[in-house]
Design a protein around this motif. Structure first.
Motif, PDB file in Angstrom:
ATOM      1  N   MET A  38      36.619  -3.231  -2.286  1.00  0.00           N
ATOM      2  CA  MET A  38      36.339  -2.455  -1.900  1.00  0.00           C
ATOM      3  C   MET A  38      34.550  -1.398  -2.377  1.00  0.00           C
ATOM      4  SD  MET A  38      39.063   1.431  -0.971  1.00  0.00           S
ATOM      5  CE  MET A  38      38.799   2.271  -2.208  1.00  0.00           C
ATOM      6  N   TYR A  43      28.334   8.871  -8.746  1.00  0.00           N
ATOM      7  CA  TYR A  43      27.607  10.164  -8.808  1.00  0.00           C
ATOM      8  C   TYR A  43      27.098  10.309  -9.863  1.00  0.00           C
ATOM      9  CZ  TYR A  43      30.164   9.466  -3.779  1.00  0.00           C
ATOM     10  OH  TYR A  43      31.004   9.714  -2.716  1.00  0.00           O
TER      11      TYR A  43
ATOM     12  N   LYS B 197      43.118   8.380 -19.098  1.00  0.00           N
ATOM     13  CA  LYS B 197      43.243   6.712 -19.079  1.00  0.00           C
ATOM     14  C   LYS B 197      44.728   6.286 -19.467  1.00  0.00           C
ATOM     15  CE  LYS B 197      38.597   6.080 -18.280  1.00  0.00           C
ATOM     16  NZ  LYS B 197      38.126   6.808 -19.142  1.00  0.00           N
ATOM     17  N   ARG B 330      43.482   0.859  -2.136  1.00  0.00           N
ATOM     18  CA  ARG B 330      42.781   1.456  -1.469  1.00  0.00           C
ATOM     19  C   ARG B 330      42.804   2.551  -0.977  1.00  0.00           C
ATOM     20  NH1 ARG B 330      41.080  -3.897   1.508  1.00  0.00           N
ATOM     21  NH2 ARG B 330      40.822  -5.670   0.377  1.00  0.00           N
ATOM     22  N   HIS B 333      43.331   5.100  -3.502  1.00  0.00           N
ATOM     23  CA  HIS B 333      42.152   5.838  -3.635  1.00  0.00           C
ATOM     24  C   HIS B 333      41.401   6.521  -2.613  1.00  0.00           C
ATOM     25  CE1 HIS B 333      38.185   5.155  -6.092  1.00  0.00           C
ATOM     26  NE2 HIS B 333      38.046   4.589  -4.841  1.00  0.00           N
ATOM     27  N   LYS B 334      41.238   5.595  -1.583  1.00  0.00           N
ATOM     28  CA  LYS B 334      40.583   6.890  -0.258  1.00  0.00           C
ATOM     29  C   LYS B 334      41.209   8.474   0.167  1.00  0.00           C
ATOM     30  CE  LYS B 334      38.432   3.456   2.699  1.00  0.00           C
ATOM     31  NZ  LYS B 334      39.249   2.337   3.068  1.00  0.00           N
ATOM     32  N   LYS B 341      36.107  13.623  -4.286  1.00  0.00           N
ATOM     33  CA  LYS B 341      34.862  12.688  -4.868  1.00  0.00           C
ATOM     34  C   LYS B 341      34.847  12.135  -5.789  1.00  0.00           C
ATOM     35  CE  LYS B 341      30.569  13.649  -4.059  1.00  0.00           C
ATOM     36  NZ  LYS B 341      28.811  14.351  -3.431  1.00  0.00           N
ATOM     37  N   LYS B 342      35.159  12.194  -6.916  1.00  0.00           N
ATOM     38  CA  LYS B 342      34.933  11.837  -8.266  1.00  0.00           C
ATOM     39  C   LYS B 342      36.257  11.325  -8.945  1.00  0.00           C
ATOM     40  CE  LYS B 342      31.159  13.803  -9.459  1.00  0.00           C
ATOM     41  NZ  LYS B 342      30.124  14.987 -10.649  1.00  0.00           N
ATOM     42  N   TYR B 344      38.372   8.696  -9.991  1.00  0.00           N
ATOM     43  CA  TYR B 344      38.936   6.734  -9.391  1.00  0.00           C
ATOM     44  C   TYR B 344      40.393   6.606  -9.649  1.00  0.00           C
ATOM     45  CZ  TYR B 344      33.644   7.391  -9.630  1.00  0.00           C
ATOM     46  OH  TYR B 344      31.846   7.935  -8.833  1.00  0.00           O
ATOM     47  N   LEU B 346      41.757   4.077  -7.509  1.00  0.00           N
ATOM     48  CA  LEU B 346      42.604   2.525  -7.797  1.00  0.00           C
ATOM     49  C   LEU B 346      42.348   2.282  -8.629  1.00  0.00           C
ATOM     50  CD1 LEU B 346      41.661   0.703  -4.966  1.00  0.00           C
ATOM     51  CD2 LEU B 346      39.550  -0.194  -6.196  1.00  0.00           C
ATOM     52  N   MET B 347      42.503   1.907  -9.691  1.00  0.00           N
ATOM     53  CA  MET B 347      43.308   0.740 -10.586  1.00  0.00           C
ATOM     54  C   MET B 347      44.091   1.419 -11.098  1.00  0.00           C
ATOM     55  SD  MET B 347      40.811  -1.307 -10.662  1.00  0.00           S
ATOM     56  CE  MET B 347      41.527  -3.165 -11.552  1.00  0.00           C
ATOM     57  N   TYR B 348      43.905   2.776 -11.079  1.00  0.00           N
ATOM     58  CA  TYR B 348      45.315   3.146 -11.809  1.00  0.00           C
ATOM     59  C   TYR B 348      47.003   2.637 -10.536  1.00  0.00           C
ATOM     60  CZ  TYR B 348      42.816   6.381 -14.517  1.00  0.00           C
ATOM     61  OH  TYR B 348      42.303   5.871 -15.670  1.00  0.00           O
TER      62      TYR B 348
END
Lengths: 71, 373
Positions: A38, A43, B197, B330, B333-334, B341-342, B344, B346-348
């Motif tokens: 993906m 930014y 984190k 995914r 995340h989306k 938008k900042k 992230y 996904l990995m979590y």
């Protein structure tokens, strides 16, 4: 004091949109990291000038790797 | 002369066509269309669709017990429980359990999203499905193809085709089914929560994980052994770093080969008499409910955990507890980036996502233990 741009997730840099010394504004897309098939845009965290670009297209990055410095 | 001609015509399949067979052709062709045109899980829906066509060609004998080619694929591949565990070997070889180890508390989200499995099990049973069939339908909520096939082949082989197609279709539709539920059940502020984190995971931990989990899970739920053992063996290949070739073979060549022999016979179990029953409609509806409930309970559990923890979890992560890897992660995340938008995630989200795979296997193991002893 330069602001560090860190990789928010591990993956591969597939696109870098800006050159060193370019002026950026906050929230401008500076590069794209691909993870889990993906594309994730990265930014700019603040306004400034790209002082240094530490990675190039195709590089694999780990989480928290330093990508660029914005001054 | 005329009689010769009629007997010749009778050796062809044309005279044996029924409306049901034509309907099955349409279903098979639709799956092939969705696979090619929409790329809905093409690796599975394409061979399944073709298998449906083959099973509905009169006189072909492809599914004749003891003789037919596809029957042999089915008997020795699926009924003998060979193919689903081999697929799990491949999944183990390409799954990084690191995100799970970095945030161990997210394991609970992988468990929370199994609630849909059990709720649907009781609902299906209440609606008149026998207990074996109800369990098989419920497991669709885990959104894990090989596990669904594994359980169906043991408990309700007559439903295998329908359940497999339902599971794979819903996995393909994760990006359509999940987001509305996720938006409905979370506030904008919750979706904006940024995760703190996780800790750094050492190489030794990742190496020990498959070994320790094998012991723990198989001792706890012995019936999950065929799937868990192969999953963890594949993961050990990956994390050991010394058998690159085996890891590669497990996740590429071997996986691709068995995928071919998995899809076609699953499609071939779907002949007109077995498939065109009102029951099948209920399977698809109940399977969808199971999947939606699992998404919702995952989110609710994340919110519940937030009540007791100062380190807030973004509740969207709960939706990744269904095991559709990595689609569900995914999607999380989306949906997260739509709010911020900042952010992230996904990995979590991969943490609960891989925990969901293990969770669904354990759920299947529990069904097997309770229902077949």
């Amino acid at each position: 004091m330069a602001t560090e741009v860190l990789a928010p997730l591990p993956g591969k840099i597939i696109r870098i949109n800006i050159e060193p010394n370019a002026t950026v504004v906050e929230d401008l897309e500076i590069m794209v990291i691909e993870a889990m098939k993906m594309e994730t845009p990265i930014y700019a965290p603040c306004d400034g000038v790209i002082e240094k670009m530490l990675k190039k297209e195709g590089d694999e990055v780990e989480e928290d790797d330093l990508l660029a410095l914005i001054g | 002369m005329i009689s010769h001609l009629t007997s010749l015509v009778k050796t062809t399949g044309f005279v044996y066509l029924t409306p049901g067979i034509i309907v099955m052709w349409i279903i098979g062709l639709t799956l092939i269309y969705l696979a090619i045109k929409k790329e809905y899980e093409p690796l599975l829906l394409l061979p399944i669709g073709f298998g449906i066509l083959l099973a509905n060609l009169p006189l072909s004998g492809l599914m004749t017990p003891g003789e037919g080619l596809l029957w042999k694929f089915y008997e020795y591949g699926i009924h003998w429980e060979i193919i689903p565990p081999i697929i799990f070997l491949g999944i183990g070889a390409f799954t990084d359990f690191g995100p799970l180890l970095a945030n161990p508390r997210l394991i609970f989200l992988g468990a929370g999203a199994q609630a849909g499995v059990y709720l649907t099990f009781f609902t299906a049973h209440a609606m008149g499905f026998d207990i074996m069939e109800a369990a098989t339908i419920g497991i669709i909520g885990g959104a894990d193809g090989p596990t669904t096939i594994f359980l169906a082949s043991k408990l309700a082989p007559q439903l295998l085709g329908a359940c497999a197609v339902a599971a794979y279709s819903y996995m393909a539709m994760v990006p359509i089914i999940q987001p509305p539920i996720m938006r409905l059940m979370t506030t904008e502020a919750e979706r904006k929560i940024r995760m703190t984190k996780g800790r750094k995971v050492s190489k030794q931990e990742k190496l020990l994980f498959p070994i320790v989990s094998t012991f723990l899970i198989i001792l706890l739920v012995p019936a999950s052994a065929p799937l868990i053992s192969m999953l963890m063996l594949g993961n050990l290949f990956r994390e050991s770093g010394v058998v690159e070739r085996l890891k590669h073979a497990a996740q590429n060549e071997l996986m691709n080969i068995v995928t071919i022999f998995l899809g076609v016979p699953i499609g071939a179990t779907m002949n007109a008499e077995a498939f065109l029953q009102p029951k099948v409609v209920f399977i698809f509806v109940l399977g969808l409910c199971a999947f939606m409930i699992s998404t919702a309970t995952g989110i609710l559990l994340a919110k519940l955990m937030n009540l007791f923890s100062s380190k807030k979890i973004n509740p969207l992560l709960g939706a990744a507890g269904v095991s559709a890897v990595p689609m569900a992660a995914r999607v999380v995340h989306k949906v997260g980036t739509e709010a911020d938008k900042k952010n992230y995630l996904l990995m979590y989200a991969m943490g609960p996502n891989v925990a969901g795979v293990i969770g669904t296997v354990i759920a299947a193991g529990i069904f097997l233990t309770l229902l077949t002893s």
